[in-house]
Design a protein around this motif. Structure first.
Motif, PDB file in Angstrom:
ATOM      1  N   THR A 282       0.842  -1.201   0.000  1.00 47.96           N
ATOM      2  CA  THR A 282       0.000   0.000   0.000  1.00 47.96           C
ATOM      3  C   THR A 282       0.878   1.253   0.000  1.00 47.96           C
ATOM      4  O   THR A 282       1.819   1.352   0.796  1.00 47.96           O
ATOM      5  CB  THR A 282      -0.904   0.022   1.249  1.00 47.96           C
ATOM      6  N   PRO A 283       0.590   2.225  -0.867  1.00 47.60           N
ATOM      7  CA  PRO A 283       1.398   3.458  -0.865  1.00 47.60           C
ATOM      8  C   PRO A 283       1.310   4.178   0.484  1.00 47.60           C
ATOM      9  O   PRO A 283       0.251   4.203   1.125  1.00 47.60           O
ATOM     10  CB  PRO A 283       0.762   4.299  -1.981  1.00 47.60           C
ATOM     11  N   THR A 284       2.398   4.758   0.883  1.00 46.74           N
ATOM     12  CA  THR A 284       2.442   5.476   2.159  1.00 46.74           C
ATOM     13  C   THR A 284       1.409   6.594   2.198  1.00 46.74           C
ATOM     14  O   THR A 284       0.798   6.858   3.244  1.00 46.74           O
ATOM     15  CB  THR A 284       3.856   6.046   2.387  1.00 46.74           C
ATOM     16  N   ALA A 285       1.182   7.249   1.070  1.00 44.21           N
ATOM     17  CA  ALA A 285       0.202   8.342   1.028  1.00 44.21           C
ATOM     18  C   ALA A 285      -1.194   7.846   1.389  1.00 44.21           C
ATOM     19  O   ALA A 285      -1.968   8.556   2.049  1.00 44.21           O
ATOM     20  CB  ALA A 285       0.193   8.974  -0.365  1.00 44.21           C
ATOM     21  N   THR A 286      -1.532   6.631   0.985  1.00 45.38           N
ATOM     22  CA  THR A 286      -2.845   6.062   1.306  1.00 45.38           C
ATOM     23  C   THR A 286      -2.984   5.827   2.807  1.00 45.38           C
ATOM     24  O   THR A 286      -4.035   6.098   3.404  1.00 45.38           O
ATOM     25  CB  THR A 286      -3.043   4.735   0.548  1.00 45.38           C
ATOM     26  N   VAL A 287      -1.928   5.324   3.423  1.00 50.24           N
ATOM     27  CA  VAL A 287      -1.944   5.092   4.869  1.00 50.24           C
ATOM     28  C   VAL A 287      -2.043   6.422   5.611  1.00 50.24           C
ATOM     29  O   VAL A 287      -2.799   6.560   6.587  1.00 50.24           O
ATOM     30  CB  VAL A 287      -0.680   4.318   5.306  1.00 50.24           C
ATOM     31  N   VAL A 313       2.006  -0.049  11.640  1.00 46.10           N
ATOM     32  CA  VAL A 313       2.320   1.374  11.483  1.00 46.10           C
ATOM     33  C   VAL A 313       1.616   2.134  12.597  1.00 46.10           C
ATOM     34  O   VAL A 313       0.387   2.063  12.721  1.00 46.10           O
ATOM     35  CB  VAL A 313       1.844   1.913  10.117  1.00 46.10           C
ATOM     36  N   HIS A 314       2.390   2.821  13.425  1.00 41.81           N
ATOM     37  CA  HIS A 314       1.823   3.650  14.484  1.00 41.81           C
ATOM     38  C   HIS A 314       1.756   5.098  13.997  1.00 41.81           C
ATOM     39  O   HIS A 314       2.672   5.584  13.323  1.00 41.81           O
ATOM     40  CB  HIS A 314       2.678   3.565  15.750  1.00 41.81           C
ATOM     41  N   ARG A 315       0.688   5.767  14.352  1.00 44.95           N
ATOM     42  CA  ARG A 315       0.497   7.150  13.916  1.00 44.95           C
ATOM     43  C   ARG A 315       1.699   8.023  14.278  1.00 44.95           C
ATOM     44  O   ARG A 315       2.226   8.763  13.436  1.00 44.95           O
ATOM     45  CB  ARG A 315      -0.773   7.720  14.554  1.00 44.95           C
ATOM     46  N   HIS A 316       2.153   7.919  15.534  1.00 42.51           N
ATOM     47  CA  HIS A 316       3.235   8.806  15.976  1.00 42.51           C
ATOM     48  C   HIS A 316       4.542   8.494  15.245  1.00 42.51           C
ATOM     49  O   HIS A 316       5.308   9.404  14.910  1.00 42.51           O
ATOM     50  CB  HIS A 316       3.425   8.705  17.493  1.00 42.51           C
ATOM     51  N   SER A 317       4.793   7.209  14.974  1.00 34.78           N
ATOM     52  CA  SER A 317       6.035   6.841  14.284  1.00 34.78           C
ATOM     53  C   SER A 317       6.026   7.330  12.841  1.00 34.78           C
ATOM     54  O   SER A 317       7.038   7.828  12.328  1.00 34.78           O
ATOM     55  CB  SER A 317       6.222   5.321  14.309  1.00 34.78           C
ATOM     56  N   LEU A 318       4.871   7.191  12.179  1.00 34.99           N
ATOM     57  CA  LEU A 318       4.772   7.646  10.791  1.00 34.99           C
ATOM     58  C   LEU A 318       4.915   9.164  10.718  1.00 34.99           C
ATOM     59  O   LEU A 318       5.603   9.698   9.831  1.00 34.99           O
ATOM     60  CB  LEU A 318       3.435   7.203  10.203  1.00 34.99           C
ATOM     61  N   SER A 319       4.296   9.853  11.662  1.00 23.69           N
ATOM     62  CA  SER A 319       4.402  11.319  11.682  1.00 23.69           C
ATOM     63  C   SER A 319       5.845  11.756  11.875  1.00 23.69           C
ATOM     64  O   SER A 319       6.330  12.667  11.192  1.00 23.69           O
ATOM     65  CB  SER A 319       3.525  11.892  12.797  1.00 23.69           C
ATOM     66  N   ASP A 320       6.536  11.090  12.796  1.00 28.78           N
ATOM     67  CA  ASP A 320       7.941  11.439  13.044  1.00 28.78           C
ATOM     68  C   ASP A 320       8.789  11.219  11.795  1.00 28.78           C
ATOM     69  O   ASP A 320       9.663  12.034  11.463  1.00 28.78           O
ATOM     70  CB  ASP A 320       8.500  10.601  14.202  1.00 28.78           C
ATOM     71  N   ALA A 321       8.525  10.107  11.102  1.00 34.79           N
ATOM     72  CA  ALA A 321       9.326   9.784   9.914  1.00 34.79           C
ATOM     73  C   ALA A 321       9.089  10.791   8.790  1.00 34.79           C
ATOM     74  O   ALA A 321      10.012  11.127   8.033  1.00 34.79           O
ATOM     75  CB  ALA A 321       8.993   8.377   9.432  1.00 34.79           C
ATOM     76  N   LEU A 322       7.856  11.295   8.691  1.00 34.46           N
ATOM     77  CA  LEU A 322       7.520  12.194   7.584  1.00 34.46           C
ATOM     78  C   LEU A 322       7.755  13.662   7.907  1.00 34.46           C
ATOM     79  O   LEU A 322       7.541  14.534   7.053  1.00 34.46           O
ATOM     80  CB  LEU A 322       6.058  11.983   7.179  1.00 34.46           C
ATOM     81  N   LEU A 323       8.183  13.941   9.142  1.00 36.80           N
ATOM     82  CA  LEU A 323       8.483  15.326   9.507  1.00 36.80           C
ATOM     83  C   LEU A 323       9.818  15.800   8.944  1.00 36.80           C
ATOM     84  O   LEU A 323      10.084  16.997   8.893  1.00 36.80           O
ATOM     85  CB  LEU A 323       8.493  15.473  11.039  1.00 36.80           C
ATOM     86  N   LYS A 324      10.650  14.854   8.541  1.00 40.90           N
ATOM     87  CA  LYS A 324      11.958  15.218   8.004  1.00 40.90           C
ATOM     88  C   LYS A 324      11.785  15.951   6.669  1.00 40.90           C
ATOM     89  O   LYS A 324      10.807  15.715   5.948  1.00 40.90           O
ATOM     90  CB  LYS A 324      12.815  13.964   7.819  1.00 40.90           C
ATOM     91  N   PRO A 325      12.724  16.825   6.335  1.00 41.26           N
ATOM     92  CA  PRO A 325      12.609  17.589   5.076  1.00 41.26           C
ATOM     93  C   PRO A 325      12.436  16.675   3.866  1.00 41.26           C
ATOM     94  O   PRO A 325      13.170  15.699   3.705  1.00 41.26           O
ATOM     95  CB  PRO A 325      13.936  18.360   5.018  1.00 41.26           C
ATOM     96  N   PHE A 326      11.447  16.989   3.051  1.00 36.46           N
ATOM     97  CA  PHE A 326      11.155  16.295   1.796  1.00 36.46           C
ATOM     98  C   PHE A 326      10.716  14.832   1.993  1.00 36.46           C
ATOM     99  O   PHE A 326      10.581  14.097   1.017  1.00 36.46           O
ATOM    100  CB  PHE A 326      12.373  16.320   0.844  1.00 36.46           C
ATOM    101  N   ALA A 327      10.519  14.403   3.253  1.00 32.16           N
ATOM    102  CA  ALA A 327      10.194  12.994   3.506  1.00 32.16           C
ATOM    103  C   ALA A 327       8.848  12.618   2.896  1.00 32.16           C
ATOM    104  O   ALA A 327       8.690  11.531   2.330  1.00 32.16           O
ATOM    105  CB  ALA A 327      10.197  12.712   5.004  1.00 32.16           C
ATOM    106  N   THR A 328       7.855  13.510   3.010  1.00 31.96           N
ATOM    107  CA  THR A 328       6.529  13.186   2.479  1.00 31.96           C
ATOM    108  C   THR A 328       6.588  12.965   0.973  1.00 31.96           C
ATOM    109  O   THR A 328       6.036  11.992   0.441  1.00 31.96           O
ATOM    110  CB  THR A 328       5.534  14.308   2.812  1.00 31.96           C
ATOM    111  N   ASP A 329       7.266  13.863   0.271  1.00 30.56           N
ATOM    112  CA  ASP A 329       7.394  13.709  -1.183  1.00 30.56           C
ATOM    113  C   ASP A 329       8.192  12.458  -1.537  1.00 30.56           C
ATOM    114  O   ASP A 329       7.887  11.767  -2.514  1.00 30.56           O
ATOM    115  CB  ASP A 329       8.082  14.942  -1.783  1.00 30.56           C
TER     116      ASP A 329
END
Length: 596
Positions: A282-287, A313-329
């Motif tokens: 599943t794409p990360t964006a969908t999660v 996948v825990h909400r807080h862990s995913l949020s932390d991982a995607l907070l890094k610069p350009f991580a979401t993209d």
């Protein structure tokens, strides 16, 4: 074989790379995955040094232990890398080799670099074969390993010359309990006490406990019940050149009838949250969008191609991982398997609340706000919350304390009734034993109630030492009456051992003249002085067959046990009176036929 021939064989093995590496899996029960593999070495199959005991003994005698261990590590790293085995690699190292003059610091790290294995994937497993004199030098050597990223394990805890001191001095990441304390643990209360103490120390020192040498399902059941999470042994997998990779295929299927009779609640229904799961691709964006849509969604399970959990996948862990610069993209179109946590807790629906609680507390990494996965026969069922487990356990402890006997702290009449009900619901063949102390009232009259209480505590201890905590049950009905539920295999032997233990322990309670005479004189129930034998046991037994379970309720079963006890009391001295549940129910409940 002469010493010269042994040394020649050793030289030949070292020069010709004649070592063979085998790998034995170490399994995490809570995560249902292989934590790693212990590398074990054998000499050539046609060599007198094929056995590792002989091989290492000769190397130690020849002063070539460090050289042999380096060769073993080289062989293990090569085979581990060639097979691309998952998890950690446990490498055995004897402390004395680290202290040898021939020891080459940095050699192990160089081997790992040669085979592309990161140090964080390797556990240095200390195996103590001889006394250690220089703890400071050893500590320095291990600090060197830790600084390079290795983890440390202490092997054979309880068997070495100074293993407890090693634990205290070195603070290992893993502690492996010697197989002596695992062998027959389901039948040995002292071994259970030892392992329980180790678990407490491990919790305080933040070490993970590995139980090795498990060969019987009963041993695994007891260890699971006690909260041991990491396990190793022939039951789960023998050392092999090509070891298995799927832990789920190695783990015995969970049997609901193996749930301890004193566990409240037969499954985890009260904890189950019916949450959807996502495939690993599943794409990360969908999660991420799923978390945004549901504010109360804390976690999502990730499933493999077979529909079995492979991560969370825990909400807080995913949020932390995607907070890094350009991580979401960067990760939006990547599969969620790239960011999922594969270090997760998974429990079977049929496991008890206590078992789950022990697994949670054994995992230092489990955060209170995180969810865990609940499965049914290995397939995903839903999620559970750690906080809910803690709440239910607290309520359960309060209830258990309310219904426990205030003297012995054993379960009282309400838990006993619940136990018998569960027994009938499970349709489990069992032996219900109503245990009564002979001559207890006159003993109380002449020795006093304080000494009588000591006798009751003594019997409670003897009963506890005769039970397998994963299958059996012991409760205190009241006064000198106890209830014991045993498996059908060797109950007569265990009851005889119970009597021997009890009578032996009771010797300290008698006056010398009573002990010498083998009796004492006290008023009977009519007030007439009478000679009474020393304390003994009368036991009424009901052999419960699965076929009879549907025809009985808990009250009828208790009544049968009580009547069997009354029959036993009619026989002077130690007596066991047996009622067969099939015979009794086939005739009539009021016409019980006993078999002595």
């Amino acid at each position: 074989m002469t010493t010269t021939e042994q040394l020649s064989a050793l030289s030949s093995i070292l020069t010709q790379s004649g070592l063979h590496s085998l790998f034995q899996p170490i399994i995490s029960l809570s995560e249902r995955r292989i934590l790693g593999y212990e590398a074990l070495t054998r000499g050539p199959s046609n060599s007198p040094l094929h056995s590792p005991i002989a091989l290492f003994a000769v190397a130690r005698q020849a002063g070539r232990l460090s050289e042999l261990e380096i060769a073993c590590r080289q062989s293990a790293c090569r085979r581990f890398n060639e097979q691309q085995l998952p998890g950690k690699l446990f490498l055995n190292v004897s402390p004395e080799s680290l202290l040898e003059a021939a020891h080459q610091p940095g050699r192990t790290l160089q081997l790992l670099q040669d085979f592309g294995i990161p140090p964080s994937q390797v556990v240095i497993e200390l195996t103590e074969q001889t006394p250690i004199d220089d703890f400071q030098l050893l500590q320095t050597a291990l600090h060197h390993y830790r600084a390079m990223g290795f983890s440390i394990a202490l092997d054979d805890l309880g068997a070495g010359y100074s293993s407890l001191r090693l634990w205290s001095e070195l603070r290992p990441d893993y502690v492996k309990i010697d197989r002596h304390f695992i062998d027959g643990i389901h039948q040995d209360a002292l071994k259970r006490e030892f392992v329980g103490s180790i678990l407490q120390i491990a919790k305080a020192s933040r070490a993970q406990v590995i139980a090795e040498g498990i060969e019987l399902p009963e041993e695994l059941a007891v260890l699971t019940e006690m909260g041991v999470d990491l396990v190793q042994g022939y039951l789960l997998g023998r050392p092999q050149e090509h070891p298995p990779r799927d832990a789920r295929a190695l783990m015995p299927k969970h049997d609901s009838s193996s749930v301890a009779l004193n566990d409240e609640g037969s499954d985890l229904s009260a904890l189950l949250n019916d949450q959807p799961a996502v495939p690993r691709d599943t794409p990360t964006a969908t999660v991420l969008e799923a978390f945004r849509r549901q504010a109360n969604l804390n976690s999502l399970a990730v499933l493999d191609e077979q529909g079995q959990p492979c991560g969370i996948v825990h909400r807080h862990s995913l949020s932390d991982a995607l907070l890094k610069p350009f991580a979401t993209d960067l990760f939006a179109r990547k599969p969620i398997s790239r960011l999922m946590n594969d270090d997760f807790l998974a429990v079977e629906m049929s496991q008890s609340l206590q078992q789950v609680s022990r697994l949670i507390t054994s995992r230092a990494r489990q955060r209170i706000e995180e969810d865990f996965i609940i499965t049914l026969n290995g397939g995903y069922l839903g999620l559970g919350r750690v906080i809910d487990v803690l709440k239910l356990i607290t309520e359960l402890k309060i209830q258990q304390a309310r219904y426990a006997n205030p003297l012995t702290l054993l379960p009282g009449n309400v838990p006993i009734q619940q136990c018998l009900t569960r027994l009938l619901q499970q349709g489990r063949e069992s032996v219900i034993c109503y245990v009564d102390i002979d001559s207890f009232k006159p003993f109380n009259d002449i020795y006093g109630y304080g000494r009588g209480d000591e006798v009751l505590l003594c019997l409670a201890q003897c009963l506890n030492e005769r039970v397998d905590p994963t299958r059996d049950f012991v409760g205190h009905i009241g006064g000198d009456d106890f209830l014991l539920v045993l498996g059908p295999e060797d109950w007569r032997k265990r009851l005889n051992q119970l009597l021997d233990d009890f009578q032996s322990q009771c010797r300290r309670f008698y006056r010398p003249e009573h002990l010498e005479a083998g009796c004492f004189i006290a008023p009977n129930r009519q007030g007439v002085r009478q000679e009474f034998p020393l304390l003994s046991l009368s036991i009424g037994v009901v052999h419960l067959h699965p076929e009879a379970c549907a025809q009985l309720d808990a009250s009828q079963l208790a009544e049968m046990a009580s009547q069997a006890k009354h029959h036993a009391k009619n026989v002077p001295g130690y007596s066991v009176h047996v009622i067969d549940s099939l015979t009794a129910t086939d005739i009539h409940q009021s016409q019980l036929i006993g078999q002595r």
